[in-house]
Design an enzyme around this catalytic site. Sequence first.
Site, PDB file in Angstrom:
ATOM      1  N   ASP A  46       0.831  -1.286   0.069  1.00 57.27           N
ATOM      2  CA  ASP A  46       0.039   0.114  -0.079  1.00 57.27           C
ATOM      3  C   ASP A  46       0.778   1.361  -0.057  1.00 57.27           C
ATOM      4  OD1 ASP A  46      -2.137  -1.632   0.183  1.00 57.27           O
ATOM      5  OD2 ASP A  46      -2.130  -1.754   2.237  1.00 57.27           O
ATOM      6  N   LYS A  61       1.947   2.107  -4.993  1.00 52.53           N
ATOM      7  CA  LYS A  61       2.749   1.318  -6.369  1.00 52.53           C
ATOM      8  C   LYS A  61       1.550   1.730  -7.511  1.00 52.53           C
ATOM      9  CE  LYS A  61       2.553  -2.524  -4.241  1.00 52.53           C
ATOM     10  NZ  LYS A  61       2.195  -2.114  -2.757  1.00 52.53           N
ATOM     11  N   HIS A  87      -4.504  -2.013  -5.876  1.00 50.09           N
ATOM     12  CA  HIS A  87      -3.728  -0.877  -6.252  1.00 50.09           C
ATOM     13  C   HIS A  87      -4.663   0.453  -6.921  1.00 50.09           C
ATOM     14  CE1 HIS A  87      -0.130  -3.544  -7.271  1.00 50.09           C
ATOM     15  NE2 HIS A  87      -0.399  -3.485  -5.926  1.00 50.09           N
ATOM     16  N   GLN A 135       2.007  -6.015  -3.178  1.00 50.72           N
ATOM     17  CA  GLN A 135       2.484  -6.287  -1.783  1.00 50.72           C
ATOM     18  C   GLN A 135       3.766  -5.584  -1.487  1.00 50.72           C
ATOM     19  OE1 GLN A 135       1.622  -9.497  -3.286  1.00 50.72           O
ATOM     20  NE2 GLN A 135      -0.344  -8.657  -2.699  1.00 50.72           N
TER      21      GLN A 135
END
Length: 430
Positions: free
Chosen positions: A14, A17, A42, A225
């Site tokens: 988080d 990205k 995302h 991740q």
Amino acid sequence: MSNCLIIAGLQWGDEGKGKVTDLLAGRADIVARYQGGANAGHTVVVNGRQVILHQVPSGILSPKATCVIGPDVVLDPETLLAEIESLLASGVMTDTSRLVISRAAHVVLPYHKALDGLREKAAGKNRIGTTGRGIGPTYEDMVARRGVRFADFCDPERLARRLDMALPERNAIISHLGGDPFSRDDLVDRSRDLGNVLCRHIGDSGAVLAKALDAGQNVLFESAQGTLLDVLHGTYPFVTSSTTTAAAAFPLSGIGSPQSHTTLGVVKAYTTRVGSGPFPTEDEGEFGTRLQDQGAEFGATTGRPRRCGALDFPTLRYAVRVNGVDRIALTKLDVLSGLDSVRICVAYRLGDETLDVIHPDHFFDPGLTPVYEEMPGWKDALTGIQEHSRLPEKARLYVDRIERELGVPIPIISTGFERDHTIVLEDLWN
Ligand code: GDP
Ligand code: IMO
Ligand code: MG
């Protein structure tokens, strides 16, 4: 700098990205997800429209990029179909021809999700706090050689044979944990409906990537991740079940390392974590609460509140090493506005030792203590700033300090969730 960029999170996920991938995807020919599954959330925001992507690469909002789902991505057909339908309905995607799904990607089936939930329930207070998306059980089946790959899923006879091999044992465990067993025929029937839409995208994703790189096209690899959730290098066992680091992008995608590439680590201007597990700089007091409120820190996949705390240099130095980071994109700097001072963790103390770089396994050591410093805060709002010169001096000092402590240049500074709320100091393509 290069025609091959890898984007990876350097914290517990988080980091932003999705936003950074979308920003750079404007000039990418291909955007490839290389691991993880629908545990990822995302977020991309363009002209006020927010899209949260779980399976489709964050390049889908760029009009020309081919979006590749690689073989180490675990593919949830139900989620992918819902995502494609929603992208088509909202006009983000006008046709689906830009999507290529690896024939070797392992498929998340309903029994994987059931097992994920049942195991978490059985673990009680020792639960990992997974996203419940069946990620662990699917990767487990992959290495145990009883998984269902996308090519199997797209051929009902092959699928039935794979399920005959895998399902009896899975059902025995599901029953043991108090769940209801799954029927092979129901699973095969459902795969036909889903496959009608999804299977036309099957391809050799490695060949697509290799061809593009050979032709000098721009290829962007998008990780899910973050480093501290990596199954090998993270806060094991409180991790996800895949390799999340940048160096894995090539082997996991089925190509060799290109001669040159740039690894862009994404770092949030403070630290957050969702789910269980150690988080030494977590702040349950005023500072953490403020970050949670100002940063709207709720999970994009599960809606759970994210735990918040100070930026952590020793852990980031570890992440820079593990990923081989060349550049950093710093996100959410705007969230820190209005604080009198900003807390940072500059080292750890463990017994008589002071650690400037830390292996996350030490997070389990009793007596580990973060060493904090307070940096001067700034009052002015930063939202939407695009020029470095418009940053208040204290904000500039904060960014400079991160750059100096980590020894990595920061050419991208994000000042809001919109695509163009960004300061870009260097062209990372070519
Ligand atoms: P990812 O999983 O790394 O893609 O990150 P998420 O999308 O789960 O979480 C990042 C959140 O922060 C999303 O809601 C983004 O819209 C938001 N975001 C990203 N960059 C910025 C920024 O610079 N400022 C603010 N205020 N929000 C941001
Ligand atoms: P993005 O790509 C934040 C966390 C879960 C849990 C642990 C294991 O959006 O950054 P899993 O469902 O993978 O077995 O859960 O990993 N987790 C994430 N946390 N962002 C993510 O993805 C995550 N994906 C998994 O909360 O602690
Ligand atoms: Mg996310």
